[in-house]
Design an enzyme around this catalytic site. Structure first.
Site, short mmCIF file in Angstrom:
data_model
loop_
_atom_site.label_atom_id
_atom_site.label_comp_id
_atom_site.label_asym_id
_atom_site.label_seq_id
_atom_site.Cartn_x
_atom_site.Cartn_y
_atom_site.Cartn_z
N HIS A 353 9.23 -4.84 5.52
CA HIS A 353 8.12 -3.92 5.82
C HIS A 353 6.85 -4.19 5.03
O HIS A 353 5.89 -3.42 5.13
CB HIS A 353 8.52 -2.47 5.55
CG HIS A 353 9.57 -1.96 6.47
ND1 HIS A 353 9.28 -1.29 7.64
CD2 HIS A 353 10.90 -2.03 6.40
CE1 HIS A 353 10.41 -0.95 8.23
NE2 HIS A 353 11.41 -1.39 7.50
N LYS A 541 -2.98 9.05 5.46
CA LYS A 541 -1.89 8.10 5.17
C LYS A 541 -1.70 8.09 3.65
O LYS A 541 -2.50 8.70 2.94
CB LYS A 541 -2.21 6.70 5.66
CG LYS A 541 -3.61 6.20 5.24
CD LYS A 541 -3.92 4.82 5.80
CE LYS A 541 -4.35 4.80 7.23
NZ LYS A 541 -3.40 4.30 8.18
N ARG A 542 -0.66 7.40 3.14
CA ARG A 542 -0.50 7.30 1.70
C ARG A 542 -1.75 6.69 1.07
O ARG A 542 -2.43 5.88 1.71
CB ARG A 542 0.72 6.44 1.35
CG ARG A 542 2.06 7.11 1.50
CD ARG A 542 2.22 8.35 0.66
NE ARG A 542 2.20 8.05 -0.76
CZ ARG A 542 3.28 7.87 -1.51
NH1 ARG A 542 4.49 7.97 -0.99
NH2 ARG A 542 3.18 7.61 -2.79
N LYS A 547 -5.34 0.35 1.60
CA LYS A 547 -5.65 1.21 2.75
C LYS A 547 -7.12 1.66 2.72
O LYS A 547 -7.61 2.29 3.65
CB LYS A 547 -4.70 2.41 2.80
CG LYS A 547 -3.24 1.98 3.02
CD LYS A 547 -2.31 3.18 3.09
CE LYS A 547 -0.83 2.82 3.12
NZ LYS A 547 -0.35 2.45 4.46
N THR A 649 1.76 2.89 11.59
CA THR A 649 2.30 3.64 12.73
C THR A 649 1.40 4.84 13.00
O THR A 649 1.37 5.36 14.12
CB THR A 649 3.75 4.11 12.46
OG1 THR A 649 3.82 4.64 11.14
CG2 THR A 649 4.74 2.99 12.63
N LYS A 653 -0.04 6.81 16.58
CA LYS A 653 0.00 8.27 16.84
C LYS A 653 -1.37 8.76 17.28
O LYS A 653 -1.50 9.57 18.20
CB LYS A 653 0.48 9.02 15.59
CG LYS A 653 1.92 8.69 15.22
CD LYS A 653 2.30 9.12 13.80
CE LYS A 653 3.60 8.41 13.39
NZ LYS A 653 3.82 8.39 11.94
C1 26V Z 1 9.01 0.39 -2.26
C2 26V Z 1 9.52 1.21 -3.25
C3 26V Z 1 9.70 0.64 -4.59
C4 26V Z 1 10.55 1.48 -5.50
C5 26V Z 1 10.29 2.94 -5.40
C6 26V Z 1 10.42 3.46 -3.99
C7 26V Z 1 9.86 2.54 -2.97
C8 26V Z 1 9.68 3.00 -1.69
C9 26V Z 1 9.17 2.16 -0.71
C10 26V Z 1 8.82 0.86 -0.98
C11 26V Z 1 8.30 -0.07 0.07
C12 26V Z 1 7.42 0.57 1.04
C13 26V Z 1 7.14 -0.31 2.20
C14 26V Z 1 6.53 0.46 3.35
O1 26V Z 1 6.56 1.68 3.42
N1 26V Z 1 5.97 -0.25 4.27
C15 26V Z 1 5.34 0.32 5.43
O2 26V Z 1 6.29 0.30 6.49
C16 26V Z 1 5.77 0.82 7.70
C17 26V Z 1 6.90 0.81 8.71
O3 26V Z 1 7.24 -0.49 9.03
C18 26V Z 1 4.59 -0.01 8.16
O4 26V Z 1 4.07 0.57 9.34
C19 26V Z 1 3.52 -0.05 7.08
O5 26V Z 1 2.48 -0.91 7.47
C20 26V Z 1 4.13 -0.51 5.78
O6 26V Z 1 3.18 -0.41 4.71
#
Ligand code: 26V
Length: 812
Positions: A353, A541-542, A547, A649, A653
């Protein structure tokens, strides 16, 4: 149970009386929510059991979607919709004096995710069930979801999200399905019947208790399961005193329960926490044991596992399913390494992702070795064998080995393990997959070209259109019938009305109504008056550097400067709406939130501009807030630095709700552009190959833009010198330096001029109502392609090879 409004009303009243425990006239919305949701859960019980029975009888292949996050939000409205009783219940309640919308507001969001990755998992579950695929979620039942955001004096303050405080009506605790997960200990090699076997001694034992949530497919007949695991101590005190001589039982209990206590509130920054590693193994081990128990009942041999089970890992967070499955197959099912490897690599598939290096998971070898000694041995063996393959494949290029190795010095690279141990690796949008195979994972692609594929993300149109924007959904159905609900691509049918002024007026009126609702919400929640006839320009968004919320707010400062300098400037009134949570440890992101508030304060107060410009920051952005705000947007800000947003995503929406995208050619925006062309969106900025080229050669010179563009210089100086935005001691020198001393890592300055120009095009285009409405309809019509039903169909057929429920079974 109930088939029409009257039988619903009767049953509801019976439940009220028997379950309320107080006179009916004293019932609060909260009571009504509880009773209604409980009734619905019971109502689906029969079909839930039947779905499971059928799976067993037909031995259908099942997919298990492993994810550390399921951002499901609220369930009541969506469940009523999928059961096809939403209108009936709304009317029934109305006649009894209750408003369903108010009742829905009583439900606390299940915020078990950070952002896109977790919400995608939730949309996928909805599509799997609605398309009647045998697919289930496997996750953690965090006691606290993503923090609740409060804004105090413009600063983000994080409060714990104790979402379970009042109970959870949708879950069923399954004590009969508990399993044991083991940590720590030491591995002993024992010779038994001439074979070496591995036994872990002195381990710490944790009980994993599943809580099942029904995932109701559209139509209500097909019901899958989201199984969320909770960690509990094995309260056997006699055993405790033997194996935990330095813990007292209370400490032990706390340390065990902490495993499922918090969701990590970080979606990019790597948290090197032991607890996070424990969470990941806990999920993998508990989930796998439960799958193998179900599989065991089929009476098949273990080598048949890949024909009946597919395990999908949502990013690398659940990668430990690979060595855990190997461990079970070798140590418990007595398979040889080769047999176990064959089964594992035919069962597991993986989605990447992100390409952000700081989000690629790496674990310390010594931590894994201590916490999970047997698992570490297996990873080491996987790596030794893999490096052997590399040596024979590339005898002349030894430098390749350290680049692809799973163990790199003192670090374990989880993405490498996920690629080596799975049969499918996919990116989440065409551009993202291309970057993976051409750059980030090129070496792996060269070795295993057939393993890589793209699956562009999607969103469930049931939640994001039918539920979030019922008036628009009805308008579509009135125009083209209801077939599009089961075949979202048929939304294209409304194209024939894109130039019809009656249809245009109706879509515009719906948007206007949604904007009015948001205007009242903003007034009620924040006391800010916004003009419902202004352009609603929404960036939710986050919060993250890539971003580029910072670029948006700097541009707003520029608009303010421009209007102050020329009060008669002809501009369509614009309301900029933000919503974003920043990871608690990400201080620059939190400073952007502060800056947005300082700018909002100044702009909203200033009588010279505030009829044309307003800035609003919505507190505590969440799934339920997204469902309110997205249908009201005219403009969707999708402005990531090209190449950085894997897919996005939110972009989909907004499109589905008729907003026009102001964005870069990044992630799924690229595919949106391919569908609707540049006349129907506002593109700007450098493209990904240009950005990647700059990165390769050390970036660009931010100083040049700063010196040459007076608009940029003015707003940047306003951050650090006394100005309208920088007074009362508020100096944003950290934000200034975040751009200038990193040489503008996210190309905020470099893209500024082109961003400002795109905003001017928005202004011009909005003046022509007919043209705008036509573009909006074009967007809605083409958004069906982004339904997660299409995405899931591709996963199911191309990756998991699932069978859909047969027609004759359906009839049964
Ligand atoms: C990394 C970590 C590191 C440790 C702590 C918790 C944590 C939680 C999540 C992540 C990775 C996040 C990656 C992510 O959210 N990617 C997003 O995924 C979406 C669905 O595919 C995509 O639409 C977004 O562009 C992408 O940023």
């Amino acid at each position: 149970m109930f088939t029409n409004k009257d039988s619903f009303k009767q049953l509801f009243q019976e439940n009220l009386i028997s379950k309320l425990g107080k006179p009916m006239k004293e019932a609060q919305n909260e009571d009504i929510y509880k009773i209604l949701s409980n009734m619905i859960r019971e109502y689906v019980g029969k079909n839930w059991a039947q779905t499971n029975e059928r799976y067993k009888e037909n031995q259908e292949k099942q997919v298990y979607y492993f994810s550390m996050e399921f951002l499901i939000g609220r369930l009541l409205g969506n469940n009523l919709l999928n059961l096809d009783v939403l209108e009936l219940v709304r009317e029934g309640l109305q006649e009894l004096g209750w408003d369903l919308e108010d009742i829905e507001e009583e439900e606390v969001d299940a915020g078990l995710g950070n952002g896109g990755l977790g919400r995608l998992a939730a949309c996928f579950l909805d599509s799997l069930a609605s398309l009647q695929y045998p697919g289930h979620g496997c996750g953690i039942r965090y006691k606290y979801g993503l923090f609740e955001q409060k804004i105090i004096d413009g600063n983000q303050v994080e409060l714990p999200d104790f979402w379970l405080q009042k109970g959870n009506e949708w879950e069923v605790r399954r004590d009969d399905k508990k399993v044991e997960v083991r940590f720590w200990g030491n591995v002993e090699v024992i010779k038994k019947d001439g074979e070496f076997i591995f036994e872990t001694r002195n381990y710490e034992s944790v009980t994993a208790v599943p809580y099942d949530v029904p995932v109701i497919g559209y139509g209500g007949e097909h019901i899958n399961t989201l199984r969320l695991w909770s960690a509990e101590s094995t309260m056997d005190l006699t055993k405790l005193s033997r194996t935990h001589n330095y813990y007292n039982s209370l400490n032990y209990k706390r340390s065990v329960e902490s495993i499922s206590e918090f969701l990590y509130p970080d979606d990019t920054l790597y948290e090197g926490k032991l607890l996070r590693l424990k969470q990941q193994y806990f999920l993998c081990s508990a989930g796998l044991q439960s799958i193998l128990r179900t599989f065991g009942k089929l009476g098949l041999t273990m080598d048949q596992l890949p024909t009946k089970v597919a395990i999908h890992i949502n990013d690398t967070h659940p990668t430990l399913v690979i060595p855990e499955l190997m461990r079970i197959l070798i140590d418990e099912k007595e398979m040889t390494w080769e047999q176990a490897w064959e089964v594992t690599t035919r069962t597991v598939s993986y989605t990447n992702h992100t390409t952000l290096s700081e989000a690629l998971e790496k674990w310390s070898v010594s931590m894994v070795r201590q916490l999970l000694p047997r698992i570490y041995m297996i990873i080491e063996e996987i790596n030794t064998r893999f490096c052997g393959i590399l040596m024979s494949e590339y005898p002349e290029q030894p430098e390749i080995i350290p680049q692809m190795s799973i163990i790199d010095g003192q670090q374990l690279k989880m993405a490498n393990l996920a690629i080596v141990g799975s049969y499918s690796v996919n990116g989440v949008a065409a551009l993202h997959t291309e970057i993976l195979i051409k750059r980030e994972m090129k070496l792996f692609y060269d070795l295993y070209p057939n393993r890589f594929n793209n699956k562009t993300n999607g969103i469930t149109h049931r939640r994001w259109l039918l539920h979030a924007n019922p008036a628009l959904a009805k308008l579509i159905s009135d125009a083209i019938g209801t077939r599009w609900i089961d075949h979202p691509q048929e939304m294209l049918g409304i194209m024939k009305y894109s130039e019809d002024s009656g249809f245009q007026d109706r879509t515009r009126a719906i948007k206007q109504h949604n904007k009015m609702k948001i205007a009242s919400y903003v007034l009620e929640k924040q006391g800010i008056i916004i003009d419902p006839y202004s352009i609603f320009d929404v960036h939710v968004k986050r919060l993250h550097g890539y971003k580029r919320q910072l670029m948006n707010i700097l541009h707003i400062m520029h608009l303010y400067n421009e209007m102050k300098a020329n009060p008669s400037l002809d501009r369509i009134p614009r309301t900029f709406i933000f919503g974003a949570k920043a990871a608690p440890s990400y201080s620059l992101a939190k400073r952007v939130i502060k800056l947005i508030h300082v700018v909002a304060d100044q702009v909203n107060r200033d009588k010279d501009v505030n009829e044309k410009l307003k800035v609003v920051f919505l507190e505590n952005y969440s799934v339920s807030l997204a469902e309110k705000i997205i249908p009201s947007a005219d403009v969707s800000e999708q402005i990531s630095t090209a190449s950085k947003e894997a897919s996005g995503t939110g972009n989909m929406k907004f499109m589905m709700n008729g907003a026009l995208t102001l964005g870069t050619l990044d992630g799924a925006n690229v595919e949106m552009h391919n569908m609707i062309g540049e006349d129907n969106m506002f593109l700007f900025g450098l493209q990904s190959d240009e950005i990647l080229h700059y990165y390769q050669y050390g970036g660009y010179v931010a100083e040049d833009v700063y010196r040459n563009d007076p608009r940029v210089r003015e707003v940047l100086e306003q951050l650090v010198k006394p100005s309208d935005f920088c007074h009362h001691g508020h100096v944003f020198d950290d934000l200034f330096h975040s751009i200038m001393s990193t040489n503008d890592e996210y190309f905020v300055l470099k893209d500024f001029a082109s961003y400002a120009d795109a905003h001017l095009r928005v202004d011009l285009s909005y003046r022509n109502t007919k043209e705008w409405q036509q573009k909006s309809i074009m967007n809605i019509a083409h958004s069906g392609k982004f339904s997660s039903d299409c995405t899931i169909t591709k996963y199911a057929t191309e990756i998991w090879r699932l069978q859909r429920k047969q027609a004759e079974l359906h009839a049964k």
